[in-house]
Design a protein around this motif. Structure first.
Motif, PDB file in Angstrom:
ATOM      1  N   UNK A 108       0.821  -1.219   0.000  1.00  0.00           N
ATOM      2  CA  UNK A 108       0.000   0.000   0.000  1.00  0.00           C
ATOM      3  C   UNK A 108       0.851   1.263   0.000  1.00  0.00           C
ATOM      4  N   UNK A 109       2.121   1.098  -0.270  1.00  0.00           N
ATOM      5  CA  UNK A 109       3.014   2.240  -0.329  1.00  0.00           C
ATOM      6  C   UNK A 109       2.655   3.123  -1.529  1.00  0.00           C
ATOM      7  N   UNK A 110       2.976   4.399  -1.425  1.00  0.00           N
ATOM      8  CA  UNK A 110       2.681   5.331  -2.528  1.00  0.00           C
ATOM      9  C   UNK A 110       3.455   4.951  -3.782  1.00  0.00           C
ATOM     10  N   UNK A 111       4.605   4.366  -3.603  1.00  0.00           N
ATOM     11  CA  UNK A 111       5.363   3.971  -4.781  1.00  0.00           C
ATOM     12  C   UNK A 111       6.638   3.286  -4.364  1.00  0.00           C
ATOM     13  N   UNK A 112       7.149   2.370  -5.142  1.00  0.00           N
ATOM     14  CA  UNK A 112       6.617   1.907  -6.417  1.00  0.00           C
ATOM     15  C   UNK A 112       5.256   1.226  -6.244  1.00  0.00           C
ATOM     16  N   UNK A 113       4.385   1.474  -7.218  1.00  0.00           N
ATOM     17  CA  UNK A 113       3.040   0.921  -7.142  1.00  0.00           C
ATOM     18  C   UNK A 113       2.994  -0.529  -7.574  1.00  0.00           C
TER      19      UNK A 113
END
Ligand SMILES: *Cc1c(COP(=O)(O)O)cnc(C)c1O
Length: 254
Positions: free
Chosen positions: A7-12
């Motif tokens: 759920x990290x902003x990126x890497x997606x």
């Protein structure tokens, strides 16, 4: 293998078909019996990949042939410098709504007067400033559509009396937008459309005529757009994988 979500902003997280198609191209690219990363970017196979990868973002965003798209290296962060290098001769307006917006302001200051029309820095970027006036003598107005780090997102497109520029790194292709309102859009691929290594830059072609400064070749948009994103060796894997994601976005619809 159980697919795990991040759920990290990126890497997606990328669609499985984009990963599968990229693996297959790494093994045998379009029947060439060479890997995608072994063929020349001047070969007709890769030229067709680049052509499609440049056209699809325009199609998805509903933009016509008055717009053009290229893939550049250096991440969205290099655009913080390229945008003012090419377009800020006297004054530009910026909305400062987060860490990335602040970084864009910092680079713009190297090139000319940078008018920060509003900032949410006083409350650690936890809100989006509403009342601001964009000066009509600015060469462009720049904002960040989604504040990736704090999660504050602009839910409407500001009305701008001057060309409208936007860093859409973390929400491009996540929803329908009226893209025609923009003169320049950029996005690092790794948040929403592919792997790190490529940055999509879309602009209204007539904007290129406004460039007057002497600019080192690699930082001059005119070179990248006139050479159709092949001014130098493009990041072939990142472009190919992004194309697979874009095809999936097109299939799903926004
Ligand atoms: C991550 C991010 C950037 C920086 O991207 P790089 O490709 O790492 O340079 C810039 N703007 C926004 C909105 C981002 O989310």
């Amino acid at each position: 293998m159980t697919k795990v979500h991040n759920f990290s902003a990126g890497p997606g997280i990328l669609p499985q078909q984009a990963i599968d198609n990229s693996i297959s191209a790494l093994q045998n690219f379009m029947g060439t019996n060479l890997s995608l990363i072994e063929v020349s970017h001047r070969d007709k196979e890769f030229e067709s990949v680049m052509a499609e990868a440049r056209q699809l973002p325009l199609d998805i965003l509903g933009l016509g042939d008055d717009y053009d798209a290229v893939y550049l290296g250096g991440g969205a962060s290099l655009q913080f410098c390229m945008v003012p290098y090419n377009f800020l001769n006297t004054k530009a307006a910026y909305l400062k709504t987060g860490v990335w917006a602040a970084n864009a302001v910092k680079e713009a200051k190297f090139f000319g007067e940078t008018d920060v029309v509003a900032s949410s820095e006083d409350k650690n970027y936890t809100y989006v400033p509403k009342d601001f006036v964009i000066p009509t003598d600015a060469e462009y107005f720049h904002y960040t559509s989604n504040n990736t780090i704090y999660g504050t997102q602009m839910h409407s497109i500001p009305n701008s009396p001057v060309p409208l520029f936007c860093d859409m790194s973390s929400d491009i292709f996540s929803k329908q937008i009226d893209a025609k309102k923009f003169d320049l859009i950029y996005a690092g691929a790794q948040k929403n459309m592919g792997p790190a290594g490529a940055t999509l830059v879309i602009l209204k072609k007539e904007l290129l005529e406004k460039i007057t400064r002497k600019i080192p070749s690699m930082l001059d948009y005119r070179n990248h757009f006139s050479k159709e994103s092949m001014y130098n060796t493009p990041p072939v894997f990142a472009v190919y994988c992004s194309l697979q994601v874009l095809k999936w976005v097109k299939e799903m619809g926004l």
